[in-house]
Enzyme design. Structure first.
Site, PDB file in Angstrom:
ATOM      1  N   SER A 150      -6.004  -9.747 -19.876  1.00 40.07           N
ATOM      2  CA  SER A 150      -5.695 -10.532 -18.687  1.00 40.07           C
ATOM      3  C   SER A 150      -5.475 -12.000 -19.053  1.00 40.07           C
ATOM      4  CB  SER A 150      -6.786 -10.330 -17.639  1.00 40.07           C
ATOM      5  OG  SER A 150      -6.336 -10.738 -16.382  1.00 40.07           O
ATOM      6  N   ASP A 228      -3.676  -1.048 -11.392  1.00 38.80           N
ATOM      7  CA  ASP A 228      -4.271  -2.386 -11.536  1.00 38.80           C
ATOM      8  C   ASP A 228      -3.839  -3.254 -10.356  1.00 38.80           C
ATOM      9  OD1 ASP A 228      -4.595  -5.118 -12.247  1.00 38.80           O
ATOM     10  OD2 ASP A 228      -4.430  -4.660 -14.381  1.00 38.80           O
ATOM     11  N   HIS A 264      -7.862  -2.613 -13.713  1.00 37.35           N
ATOM     12  CA  HIS A 264      -7.932  -3.821 -14.546  1.00 37.35           C
ATOM     13  C   HIS A 264      -9.264  -3.916 -15.300  1.00 37.35           C
ATOM     14  CE1 HIS A 264      -5.995  -7.704 -15.342  1.00 37.35           C
ATOM     15  NE2 HIS A 264      -7.155  -8.318 -15.196  1.00 37.35           N
TER      16      HIS A 264
END
Ligand SMILES: N[C@@H](CCC(=O)N[C@@H](CSC=O)C(=O)NCC(=O)O)C(=O)O
Length: 286
Positions: A150, A228, A264
């Site tokens: 991320s 996600d 995620h």
């Protein structure tokens, strides 16, 4: 020894060290995790840096990423740094999860009041590796790769692209690929750099890949989960990175895998951690 070891934990035949040290670059004490595989007691081992995402410390990847099993198999050390300086009493530093503490974005801020301490790019690329290689002679300073998740995926891609030759390979889990075009990136870059979009572009993987001049191709592994929510909200924008790479003929070695249903979280990261260690191993042992 510049590091204080606060815990030593046996893991997959090697050791997970919980460390802290005083960083001159960011002006505070910084904690991190270092995994030394079993091979580190016999000879030098290459090193994989794992950069974590928003709200994380060096503990998230070490405790939930499940990198140690594959790292022990291959004989690779893994460094899990923190994501920002902490406890500096800068106004606004602790007001939001996506800016300030836990959200250093792996850049050197130029805007006050963050410019003095928020220098995570220099910390990750210079001070931390140098301190580690001095204190842990079993780490091979000539063989380093980088990955991240991320915000840390943005860090991995941009540090690889900005520092040609420093890292043997790069990969990323659900990276923020085009921060100048997503809400997280716009907020962070305006707070750390001000309003000059030309400055922002210098820290954006989608912009940087268009100028990749290090010669040869670009072999990048990226995993993104189709479930996600941050991907669905347009925070990650991997398609923009692929499009930019294609525009300069670099798509051949770029592997973006859309993993059905994965979100995620660290359940996603731990599922594919072995693939990313193996991707790094291909280059670290070449
Ligand atoms: N609290 C936030 C979400 C924060 C979050 O999901 N952080 C991710 C990284 S997001 C990009 O950098 C993370 O890794 N969290 C730590 C974990 O252990 O899962 C919100 O409420 O939206």
């Amino acid at each position: 020894m510049s590091f204080k070891t606060t815990a030593t934990i046996a893991s997959f035949g090697g050791k997970l060290l919980k460390l802290s040290h005083t960083s001159k670059t960011v002006g505070c004490d910084m904690a991190l995790n270092l995994y030394l595989p079993p091979q580190a007691s016999l000879h030098k081992v290459p090193v994989l840096f794992y950069l974590a995402g928003l709200t994380c410390t060096g503990d998230n990847g070490a405790e939930k990423g499940l990198f140690q099993s594959a790292a022990a198999e291959k004989g690779i050390a893994v460094v899990f740094p923190d994501t920002s300086p902490r406890g500096l009493n800068i106004v606004g530093e602790d007001d939001a999860y996506d800016f300030g503490s836990g959200a250093g974005f792996y850049i050197n801020a130029t805007k006050e009041p963050y410019a003095k301490n928020y220098k995570m790019e220099s910390y990750i690329t210079e001070e931390l590796p140098s301190a580690l290689f001095t204190s842990f002679p079993s780490l091979d300073a000539s063989s380093i790769s980088i990955t991240g998740h991320s915000m840390g995926g943005h860090g991995a891609l941009t540090l690889f692209l900005k520092h040609p030759g420093t890292y043997k390979s790069v990969s990323a889990f659900a990276p923020i690929c085009n921060p100048i075009a997503c809400p997280w990136g716009k907020k962070a870059f305006s707070g750390y750099f001000g309003d000059n979009i030309e400055e922002w572009k210098k820290h954006d993987a989608t912009e940087l890949v268009k100028d990749w001049k290090a010669g040869g191709g670009l072999d990048v592994l990226i995993d993104v989960g189709t479930g996600d929510n941050f991907y669905k909200q347009g925070q990650l924008l991997p398609e923009n990175f692929v499009q930019a790479a294609k525009s300069v003929g670099l798509e051949e070695g770029l592997v973006v895998r859309y993993q059905t249903d994965y979100d995620h979280s660290y359940f996603f990261i731990s599922t594919f951690a072995k693939d990313h260690v193996n991707h790094a191993a291909k280059y670290l042992f070449a």
